[in-house]
Enzyme design. Structure first.
Site, PDB file in Angstrom:
ATOM      1  N   GLU A  91       0.940  -1.138   0.001  1.00 46.45           N
ATOM      2  CA  GLU A  91       0.066   0.065   0.074  1.00 46.45           C
ATOM      3  C   GLU A  91       0.688   1.338  -0.163  1.00 46.45           C
ATOM      4  O   GLU A  91       2.015   1.422   0.359  1.00 46.45           O
ATOM      5  CB  GLU A  91      -0.862   0.036   1.048  1.00 46.45           C
ATOM      6  CG  GLU A  91      -1.980  -1.003   0.895  1.00 46.45           C
ATOM      7  CD  GLU A  91      -3.032  -0.825   2.043  1.00 46.45           C
ATOM      8  OE1 GLU A  91      -3.896  -2.087   2.042  1.00 46.45           O
ATOM      9  OE2 GLU A  91      -2.827  -0.258   3.038  1.00 46.45           O
ATOM     10  N   CYS A 115       6.701  -6.538  14.922  1.00 50.56           N
ATOM     11  CA  CYS A 115       6.274  -5.882  16.097  1.00 50.56           C
ATOM     12  C   CYS A 115       4.981  -6.077  16.480  1.00 50.56           C
ATOM     13  O   CYS A 115       4.037  -6.233  15.723  1.00 50.56           O
ATOM     14  CB  CYS A 115       6.399  -4.335  15.856  1.00 50.56           C
ATOM     15  SG  CYS A 115       8.093  -3.663  15.281  1.00 50.56           S
ATOM     16  N   CYS A 118       1.869  -3.886  14.878  1.00 51.92           N
ATOM     17  CA  CYS A 118       1.868  -3.632  13.702  1.00 51.92           C
ATOM     18  C   CYS A 118       1.195  -4.669  12.647  1.00 51.92           C
ATOM     19  O   CYS A 118       1.570  -5.852  12.783  1.00 51.92           O
ATOM     20  CB  CYS A 118       3.286  -3.375  13.089  1.00 51.92           C
ATOM     21  SG  CYS A 118       3.376  -3.073  11.466  1.00 51.92           S
ATOM     22  N   GLY A 165       6.836  -2.673   5.801  1.00 49.83           N
ATOM     23  CA  GLY A 165       8.312  -3.071   5.831  1.00 49.83           C
ATOM     24  C   GLY A 165       9.297  -2.424   6.312  1.00 49.83           C
ATOM     25  O   GLY A 165       8.963  -0.921   6.768  1.00 49.83           O
ATOM     26  N   GLU A 166      10.341  -2.907   6.564  1.00 53.91           N
ATOM     27  CA  GLU A 166      11.505  -2.224   7.136  1.00 53.91           C
ATOM     28  C   GLU A 166      12.604  -1.980   6.275  1.00 53.91           C
ATOM     29  O   GLU A 166      13.255  -2.840   5.735  1.00 53.91           O
ATOM     30  CB  GLU A 166      12.256  -3.331   8.138  1.00 53.91           C
ATOM     31  CG  GLU A 166      13.496  -2.883   8.796  1.00 53.91           C
ATOM     32  CD  GLU A 166      13.354  -1.388   9.263  1.00 53.91           C
ATOM     33  OE1 GLU A 166      12.713  -0.947  10.386  1.00 53.91           O
ATOM     34  OE2 GLU A 166      14.216  -0.569   8.953  1.00 53.91           O
ATOM     35  N   SER A 197      12.022   5.489   7.686  1.00 56.81           N
ATOM     36  CA  SER A 197      11.649   5.317   9.269  1.00 56.81           C
ATOM     37  C   SER A 197      12.283   3.886   9.858  1.00 56.81           C
ATOM     38  O   SER A 197      12.035   2.911   8.919  1.00 56.81           O
ATOM     39  CB  SER A 197      10.264   5.375   9.601  1.00 56.81           C
ATOM     40  OG  SER A 197       9.736   4.886  10.619  1.00 56.81           O
ATOM     41  N   SER A 219      11.501   4.267  15.283  1.00 52.35           N
ATOM     42  CA  SER A 219      10.533   3.816  16.071  1.00 52.35           C
ATOM     43  C   SER A 219      10.955   3.372  17.467  1.00 52.35           C
ATOM     44  O   SER A 219      11.457   2.383  17.527  1.00 52.35           O
ATOM     45  CB  SER A 219       9.668   2.550  15.137  1.00 52.35           C
ATOM     46  OG  SER A 219       9.376   2.974  13.906  1.00 52.35           O
ATOM     47  N   HIS A 221       8.975   3.481  20.936  1.00 52.66           N
ATOM     48  CA  HIS A 221       7.893   2.751  21.358  1.00 52.66           C
ATOM     49  C   HIS A 221       7.950   2.427  22.849  1.00 52.66           C
ATOM     50  O   HIS A 221       7.024   1.870  23.521  1.00 52.66           O
ATOM     51  CB  HIS A 221       7.655   1.576  20.696  1.00 52.66           C
ATOM     52  CG  HIS A 221       7.202   1.884  19.130  1.00 52.66           C
ATOM     53  ND1 HIS A 221       6.494   2.837  18.688  1.00 52.66           N
ATOM     54  CD2 HIS A 221       7.906   1.518  18.118  1.00 52.66           C
ATOM     55  CE1 HIS A 221       6.356   2.937  17.469  1.00 52.66           C
ATOM     56  NE2 HIS A 221       7.288   2.093  16.919  1.00 52.66           N
ATOM     57  N   CYS A 344      -0.545   5.965   8.036  1.00 48.48           N
ATOM     58  CA  CYS A 344       0.646   5.378   8.006  1.00 48.48           C
ATOM     59  C   CYS A 344       0.928   4.479   9.131  1.00 48.48           C
ATOM     60  O   CYS A 344       0.478   4.399  10.238  1.00 48.48           O
ATOM     61  CB  CYS A 344       1.506   6.457   7.978  1.00 48.48           C
ATOM     62  SG  CYS A 344       2.313   7.004   6.361  1.00 48.48           S
TER      63      CYS A 344
HETATM   64  N1  SAH Z   1       9.515  -0.268   9.648  1.00 52.44           N
HETATM   65  C1  SAH Z   1       9.667   0.885   9.919  1.00 52.44           C
HETATM   66  C2  SAH Z   1       8.724   1.632   8.891  1.00 52.44           C
HETATM   67  C3  SAH Z   1       7.372   1.209   8.776  1.00 52.44           C
HETATM   68  S1  SAH Z   1       6.241   1.333  10.108  1.00 52.44           S
HETATM   69  C4  SAH Z   1       9.551   1.127  11.041  1.00 52.44           C
HETATM   70  O1  SAH Z   1       9.100   0.431  12.053  1.00 52.44           O
HETATM   71  O2  SAH Z   1       9.640   2.374  11.572  1.00 52.44           O
HETATM   72  C5  SAH Z   1       5.903   3.207  10.234  1.00 52.44           C
HETATM   73  C6  SAH Z   1       5.493   3.599  11.612  1.00 52.44           C
HETATM   74  O3  SAH Z   1       4.207   3.097  11.830  1.00 52.44           O
HETATM   75  C7  SAH Z   1       6.596   3.084  12.835  1.00 52.44           C
HETATM   76  O4  SAH Z   1       6.667   3.977  13.916  1.00 52.44           O
HETATM   77  C8  SAH Z   1       5.357   1.926  13.389  1.00 52.44           C
HETATM   78  O5  SAH Z   1       5.870   1.597  14.422  1.00 52.44           O
HETATM   79  C9  SAH Z   1       4.224   2.685  13.215  1.00 52.44           C
HETATM   80  N2  SAH Z   1       3.158   1.639  13.432  1.00 52.44           N
HETATM   81  C10 SAH Z   1       3.118   0.322  13.034  1.00 52.44           C
HETATM   82  N3  SAH Z   1       2.017  -0.190  13.061  1.00 52.44           N
HETATM   83  C11 SAH Z   1       1.154   0.664  13.799  1.00 52.44           C
HETATM   84  C12 SAH Z   1      -0.417   0.842  14.211  1.00 52.44           C
HETATM   85  N4  SAH Z   1      -0.957  -0.319  14.320  1.00 52.44           N
HETATM   86  N5  SAH Z   1      -0.742   1.948  14.878  1.00 52.44           N
HETATM   87  C13 SAH Z   1       0.112   3.195  14.908  1.00 52.44           C
HETATM   88  N6  SAH Z   1       1.411   3.102  14.302  1.00 52.44           N
HETATM   89  C14 SAH Z   1       1.917   1.960  14.140  1.00 52.44           C
HETATM   90 FE1  SF4 Z   2       7.916  -3.380  13.090  1.00 56.04          FE
HETATM   91 FE2  SF4 Z   2       7.821  -1.482  11.105  1.00 56.04          FE
HETATM   92 FE3  SF4 Z   2       8.035  -4.004  10.392  1.00 56.04          FE
HETATM   93 FE4  SF4 Z   2       5.744  -2.866  11.323  1.00 56.04          FE
HETATM   94  S1  SF4 Z   2       6.868  -2.552   9.514  1.00 56.04           S
HETATM   95  S2  SF4 Z   2       6.678  -4.972  11.954  1.00 56.04           S
HETATM   96  S3  SF4 Z   2       6.492  -1.385  12.794  1.00 56.04           S
HETATM   97  S4  SF4 Z   2       9.473  -2.996  11.728  1.00 56.04           S
END
Ligand code: SAH
Ligand code: SF4
Length: 381
Positions: A91, A115, A118, A165-166, A197, A219, A221, A344
């Site tokens: 997406e 995570c 997520c 994705g990361e 990110s 990130s 948290h 996002c």
């Molecule tokens: N993988 C990278 C980038 C993608 S996630 C990362 O983790 O930073 C982008 C952001 O959205 C991250 O800060 C992540 O922690 C946050 N995120 C993921 N799932 C979420 C959710 N269900 N509600 C709010 N934020 C979320």
């Molecule tokens: Fe964690 Fe970012 Fe991967 Fe979601 S997309 S599992 S927040 S690292």
């Protein structure tokens, strides 16, 4: 094999052109046609020699990603679902604001970090996107929006790698994509308006600072390793002090920059006063070594499989005020595109498992998408 020209930054395209016996400057012309003008049909690229156009037709194409759906929110947010094959979809979200247009881009199908909060993490990892698949999201969105909004100027002013994705676990595909975003012959975005990110892939942060030092969001948290180990499993490999020392190092090469710390607010898990106080202590310790930062508190976007809840507004406010009183710039992310589930970090929000993705794609294929025909095939102008 046909090369997809969306797979190259300008340097890569120059090498490709040289491989066809062409001068490097031809690559610049071609790059501009593709990225600045949104063209994919070589015959429309009028200042390229006919002989080059013929060679390109045989050896290359500009292949966009097939679109499965487009949803437009009442607030103007647009979410696209792109098919990346084998039952996988990613997406991309466009978020318009008064003074800017931000595109949230995906870097992988699924994610291996896993995570707890997520939904992408819950899907598991499928595969890395190619540079072409990353850039195709921006290429399509920019030129679609220009056409849709009847605008000749740039619509997307900011890119955040905050989709699925990361990004730092897909480093080799990410770098050429970032370079094309920054290139004056490409999208010409400023280094500070492109944000990667990361959940904290420490060695790759070092490399990013050397290869393409864009803005960095981390990130966080959680203020302790005990809690972060549980929420962001990668913390077991790269614990907080190591991560924050790396953030400080990242900034040492960019004196006016700062790190944005993202903090997803989870009810009763990481949103209490003592968490905020511990966070202040932790960051102060590193600020003494030169860590500059701001905080972005993200209200959790709930999904059933997580078993987690969004913090109450009062808890978010209280948390923010502790950080602000301690002198940290703190913002609370507005939820955008709520009606289309497009925030996002909550991408593919209704995807529960991998079988679900395949099923959903099959369903969407069966529905004719009215505007699909309008997607730029041979150029957006
Ligand atoms: N993988 C990278 C980038 C993608 S996630 C990362 O983790 O930073 C982008 C952001 O959205 C991250 O800060 C992540 O922690 C946050 N995120 C993921 N799932 C979420 C959710 N269900 N509600 C709010 N934020 C979320
Ligand atoms: Fe964690 Fe970012 Fe991967 Fe979601 S997309 S599992 S927040 S690292």
């Amino acid at each position: 094999m046909m090369a997809n020209l969306l797979d190259f930054d300008l340097e890569g395209l120059a090498v490709f052109c040289e491989g066809m016996g062409e001068k490097r400057f031809r690559a610049t012309q071609l790059f501009r046609w593709i990225h600045q003008r949104g063209m994919s049909n070589f015959d429309d690229m009028s200042d390229l020699a006919k002989s080059l156009r013929e060679k390109l037709k045989v050896n290359a194409h500009v292949a966009p990603l097939p679109i499965l759906s487009q949803q437009i929110s009442k607030d103007g947010t647009i979410k696209w679902l792109f098919d990346v094959g084998a039952g996988d979809a990613v997406e991309t979200v466009f978020i318009p604001e008064d003074d800017r247009g931000t595109l949230c881009v995906s870097s992988q199908a699924g994610c291996a970090v896993g995570c707890r909060f997520c939904s992408t993490g819950h899907q598991g990892f499928s595969r890395n996107l190619s540079t072409a698949e990353i850039l195709a999201q921006l290429w399509f969105a920019e030129h679609f929006l220009r056409k849709h909004l009847h605008q000749t100027d740039r619509v997307i002013s900011n890119v955040v790698m905050m989709g699925m994705g990361e990004p730092l676990q897909n480093y080799s595909a990410l770098i050429p994509a970032l370079k094309a975003m920054l290139d004056d012959h490409g999208y010409g975005l400023s280094r500070r308006r492109v944000t990667v990110s990361t959940s904290g892939v420490v060695p790759m942060m070092t490399r990013l600072s050397l290869d393409c030092p864009v803005a960095l969001a981390v990130s966080l948290h959680a203020p302790t390793n005990e809690l972060r180990d549980n929420l962001v499993p990668l913390n077991r490999k790269y614990p907080l002090d190591e991560l924050l020392a790396e953030c400080t190092l990242y900034l040492s090469k960019a004196p006016r920059d700062f790190i944005t710390f993202e903090y997803c607010m989870l009810k009763g898990v990481n949103d209490q006063t003592e968490h905020a106080q511990a966070l202040v202590q932790l960051i102060r310790r590193h600020a003494a070594n030169g860590l500059r930062c701001k905080f972005n508190l993200i209200p959790f976007n709930p999904f059933k499989a997580s078993g987690l809840l969004r913090s109450d507004d009062a808890a978010v406010e209280q948390f923010a005020s502790i950080l602000i009183q301690a002198g940290f710039v703190t913002t609370v992310r507005k939820t955008r595109g709520d009606d289309i589930d497009a925030a996002c970090g909550q991408l593919a929000g209704d995807v529960k498992d991998r079988t679900g993705v395949a099923e959903r794609i099959a369903q969407q294929r069966a529905v004719p998408i009215e505007w699909h025909a309008k997607a730029p095939q041979s150029g957006a102008h």
